[in-house]
Design a protein around this motif. Structure first.
Motif, PDB file in Angstrom:
ATOM      1  N   GLY A  45      12.142  -0.140  -3.255  1.00  0.00           N
ATOM      2  CA  GLY A  45      13.029   0.019  -1.925  1.00  0.00           C
ATOM      3  C   GLY A  45      13.010   1.591  -1.466  1.00  0.00           C
ATOM      4  O   GLY A  45      13.713   1.858  -0.873  1.00  0.00           O
ATOM      5  N   ALA A  46      11.764   2.159  -2.058  1.00  0.00           N
ATOM      6  CA  ALA A  46      11.995   3.616  -1.584  1.00  0.00           C
ATOM      7  C   ALA A  46      11.278   3.743  -0.236  1.00  0.00           C
ATOM      8  O   ALA A  46      11.439   5.029   0.403  1.00  0.00           O
ATOM      9  CB  ALA A  46      10.991   4.413  -2.603  1.00  0.00           C
ATOM     10  N   GLY A  47      10.611   2.871   0.296  1.00  0.00           N
ATOM     11  CA  GLY A  47      10.066   2.978   1.472  1.00  0.00           C
ATOM     12  C   GLY A  47       8.466   2.804   1.524  1.00  0.00           C
ATOM     13  O   GLY A  47       7.864   2.946   2.670  1.00  0.00           O
ATOM     14  N   LYS A  48       7.976   2.583   0.410  1.00  0.00           N
ATOM     15  CA  LYS A  48       6.402   2.739   0.320  1.00  0.00           C
ATOM     16  C   LYS A  48       5.586   1.489   1.221  1.00  0.00           C
ATOM     17  O   LYS A  48       4.844   2.020   2.071  1.00  0.00           O
ATOM     18  CB  LYS A  48       5.787   2.567  -1.127  1.00  0.00           C
ATOM     19  N   THR A  49       6.346   0.514   1.262  1.00  0.00           N
ATOM     20  CA  THR A  49       5.509  -0.846   2.010  1.00  0.00           C
ATOM     21  C   THR A  49       5.975  -0.494   3.488  1.00  0.00           C
ATOM     22  O   THR A  49       5.074  -0.830   4.183  1.00  0.00           O
ATOM     23  CB  THR A  49       6.272  -2.263   1.475  1.00  0.00           C
ATOM     24  N   THR A  50       7.149  -0.205   3.776  1.00  0.00           N
ATOM     25  CA  THR A  50       7.654   0.031   5.048  1.00  0.00           C
ATOM     26  C   THR A  50       6.749   1.287   5.650  1.00  0.00           C
ATOM     27  O   THR A  50       6.158   1.274   6.953  1.00  0.00           O
ATOM     28  CB  THR A  50       9.148   0.773   5.238  1.00  0.00           C
ATOM     29  N   THR A  51       6.171   2.304   4.736  1.00  0.00           N
ATOM     30  CA  THR A  51       5.202   3.301   5.391  1.00  0.00           C
ATOM     31  C   THR A  51       4.068   2.607   5.961  1.00  0.00           C
ATOM     32  O   THR A  51       3.374   2.981   6.893  1.00  0.00           O
ATOM     33  CB  THR A  51       5.057   4.175   4.289  1.00  0.00           C
ATOM     34  N   LEU A  52       3.594   1.683   5.157  1.00  0.00           N
ATOM     35  CA  LEU A  52       2.027   1.120   5.443  1.00  0.00           C
ATOM     36  C   LEU A  52       2.333   0.415   6.568  1.00  0.00           C
ATOM     37  O   LEU A  52       1.492   0.255   7.630  1.00  0.00           O
ATOM     38  CB  LEU A  52       1.640   0.578   4.205  1.00  0.00           C
ATOM     39  N   VAL A  89      -4.067  -4.250   3.869  1.00  0.00           N
ATOM     40  CA  VAL A  89      -4.213  -5.375   2.908  1.00  0.00           C
ATOM     41  C   VAL A  89      -2.722  -5.473   2.273  1.00  0.00           C
ATOM     42  O   VAL A  89      -2.372  -4.323   1.472  1.00  0.00           O
ATOM     43  CB  VAL A  89      -5.254  -5.024   1.888  1.00  0.00           C
ATOM     44  N   PRO A  90      -1.981  -6.299   2.898  1.00  0.00           N
ATOM     45  CA  PRO A  90      -0.459  -6.302   2.458  1.00  0.00           C
ATOM     46  C   PRO A  90      -0.090  -6.799   0.950  1.00  0.00           C
ATOM     47  O   PRO A  90      -1.042  -7.463   0.329  1.00  0.00           O
ATOM     48  CB  PRO A  90       0.132  -7.278   3.562  1.00  0.00           C
ATOM     49  N   GLU A  91       1.063  -6.484   0.330  1.00  0.00           N
ATOM     50  CA  GLU A  91       1.555  -7.139  -0.712  1.00  0.00           C
ATOM     51  C   GLU A  91       1.539  -8.449  -0.665  1.00  0.00           C
ATOM     52  O   GLU A  91       1.874  -9.214   0.313  1.00  0.00           O
ATOM     53  CB  GLU A  91       3.085  -6.437  -1.076  1.00  0.00           C
ATOM     54  N   GLY A  92       1.082  -9.258  -1.873  1.00  0.00           N
ATOM     55  CA  GLY A  92       1.289 -10.597  -1.769  1.00  0.00           C
ATOM     56  C   GLY A  92       0.082 -11.460  -1.449  1.00  0.00           C
ATOM     57  O   GLY A  92      -0.137 -12.639  -1.318  1.00  0.00           O
ATOM     58  N   LEU A 165      -5.472   0.467   3.887  1.00  0.00           N
ATOM     59  CA  LEU A 165      -4.015   0.540   3.348  1.00  0.00           C
ATOM     60  C   LEU A 165      -3.925  -0.561   2.535  1.00  0.00           C
ATOM     61  O   LEU A 165      -3.551  -1.557   2.739  1.00  0.00           O
ATOM     62  CB  LEU A 165      -2.896   0.509   4.610  1.00  0.00           C
ATOM     63  N   LEU A 166      -3.643  -0.274   0.994  1.00  0.00           N
ATOM     64  CA  LEU A 166      -3.438  -1.135   0.148  1.00  0.00           C
ATOM     65  C   LEU A 166      -2.401  -1.345  -0.466  1.00  0.00           C
ATOM     66  O   LEU A 166      -1.803  -0.166  -1.093  1.00  0.00           O
ATOM     67  CB  LEU A 166      -4.515  -0.827  -1.136  1.00  0.00           C
ATOM     68  N   ASP A 167      -1.519  -2.201  -0.351  1.00  0.00           N
ATOM     69  CA  ASP A 167      -0.177  -2.260  -0.894  1.00  0.00           C
ATOM     70  C   ASP A 167      -0.214  -3.309  -2.212  1.00  0.00           C
ATOM     71  O   ASP A 167      -0.225  -4.610  -2.021  1.00  0.00           O
ATOM     72  CB  ASP A 167       0.648  -2.877   0.188  1.00  0.00           C
ATOM     73  N   GLU A 168       0.220  -2.464  -3.347  1.00  0.00           N
ATOM     74  CA  GLU A 168       0.236  -3.259  -4.579  1.00  0.00           C
ATOM     75  C   GLU A 168      -0.802  -4.267  -4.900  1.00  0.00           C
ATOM     76  O   GLU A 168      -0.679  -5.269  -5.336  1.00  0.00           O
ATOM     77  CB  GLU A 168       1.786  -3.924  -4.608  1.00  0.00           C
ATOM     78  N   PRO A 169      -2.092  -3.659  -5.067  1.00  0.00           N
ATOM     79  CA  PRO A 169      -3.184  -4.466  -5.237  1.00  0.00           C
ATOM     80  C   PRO A 169      -3.033  -5.310  -6.510  1.00  0.00           C
ATOM     81  O   PRO A 169      -3.681  -6.413  -6.764  1.00  0.00           O
ATOM     82  CB  PRO A 169      -4.259  -3.825  -4.938  1.00  0.00           C
ATOM     83  N   SER A 170      -2.663  -4.690  -7.584  1.00  0.00           N
ATOM     84  CA  SER A 170      -2.407  -5.172  -8.778  1.00  0.00           C
ATOM     85  C   SER A 170      -1.162  -6.079  -9.044  1.00  0.00           C
ATOM     86  O   SER A 170      -1.085  -6.538 -10.302  1.00  0.00           O
ATOM     87  CB  SER A 170      -2.647  -3.973  -9.892  1.00  0.00           C
ATOM     88  N   MET A 171      -0.204  -6.109  -8.219  1.00  0.00           N
ATOM     89  CA  MET A 171       0.918  -6.881  -8.487  1.00  0.00           C
ATOM     90  C   MET A 171       0.800  -8.359  -8.932  1.00  0.00           C
ATOM     91  O   MET A 171       0.043  -9.087  -8.391  1.00  0.00           O
ATOM     92  CB  MET A 171       1.913  -6.830  -7.174  1.00  0.00           C
TER      93      MET A 171
END
Length: 242
Positions: A45-52, A89-92, A165-171
């Protein structure tokens, strides 16, 4: 703030963005220099994904400027930003069910009109991820989580990204696959990719990155060389489990 000179590829200045009446980013400043891995840390919720998403045009900036190699991105469509070489590269992972691995990859090259170049990029992806070549005719949604992440990164490579832009690649990956994914990120960087990385495993992210930013409730609270952030007691307590 960063004091040394460098070739700034991607720059955010005073960027605010959000969803409807909710502001998720509050005038943030951030820059990524050519050939670097820069990591963006912060709690959920800090805004990391929103930044990307704001950089890639999926969320519209409410204020501020985002420039890529000196060209303004604010106001451009997401497809236009991808064609410029800023690839998200979005999360999920978002592998498309019903399409083969190869078809998922080819869809990533929709911005490339030169068939020879598309073929060369496909071979490059297969060279980096041999398992994708072996399973190119299999439904992409039936791959394992780690293989789907490879497919998502490979699909982005088909664009010919100048910034990834890599969003949580290891999730959601098993620990062994987390290490393999980070190895791939490092390898992409060594091949020349400039990367802005959002990653839940802050310790690994700081090992990979040259520079880091810490987001808290939509504000940049701290920034510095990744090696220095990894030694900071506040960062260790908040994000590294120390």
């Amino acid at each position: 703030m960063r004091s040394e000179t460098g070739d700034v590829v991607l720059s955010l200045k005073g960027v605010s963005a959000g969803y409807g009446r909710i502001t998720a980013l509050h005038g943030i400043d951030l820059e990524v220099r050519r050939g670097e891995i820069v990591t963006l840390l912060g709690a959920n919720g800090a805004g990391k994904t929103t930044t990307l998403k704001t950089i890639s045009g999926l969320v519209r900036a409410q204020a501020g400027s985002i420039t890529f190699e000196g060209e303004e991105l604010v106001g451009r469509k997401a497809s236009a930003i991808a064609r410029m070489g800023v690839v998200h590269v979005p999360e999920g992972r978002h592998v498309l069910r019903g399409l083969s691995v190869r078809e998922n990859l080819e869809l990533g090259g929709f911005t490339v009109h030169d068939s020879k170049l598309r073929g060369e990029r496909l071979e490059e992806v297969f060279g980096l991820f041999p398992i994708l070549q072996q399973r190119q005719h299999q439904d992409g949604s039936l791959l394992s989580g780690g293989e789907q992440q490879m497919l998502a990164i490979g699909r982005a490579m088909m664009h010919g990204p100048r910034v990834l832009l890599l969003d949580e690649p290891s999730m959601g990956l098993a620990p062994k696959l987390v290490l393999e994914t980070m190895r791939i990120v490092k390898q992409l960087n060594e091949r020349g990719a400039t990367i802005l990385l959002v990653e839940q495993n802050a310790r690994l992210a700081l090992k990979l990155a040259k520079y880091g930013y810490v987001l808290e409730t939509g504000n940049i609270r701290m920034e510095g060389e990744a090696s220095d952030l990894a030694k900071d007691t506040a960062i260790v307590r908040a994000y590294l489990g120390g």
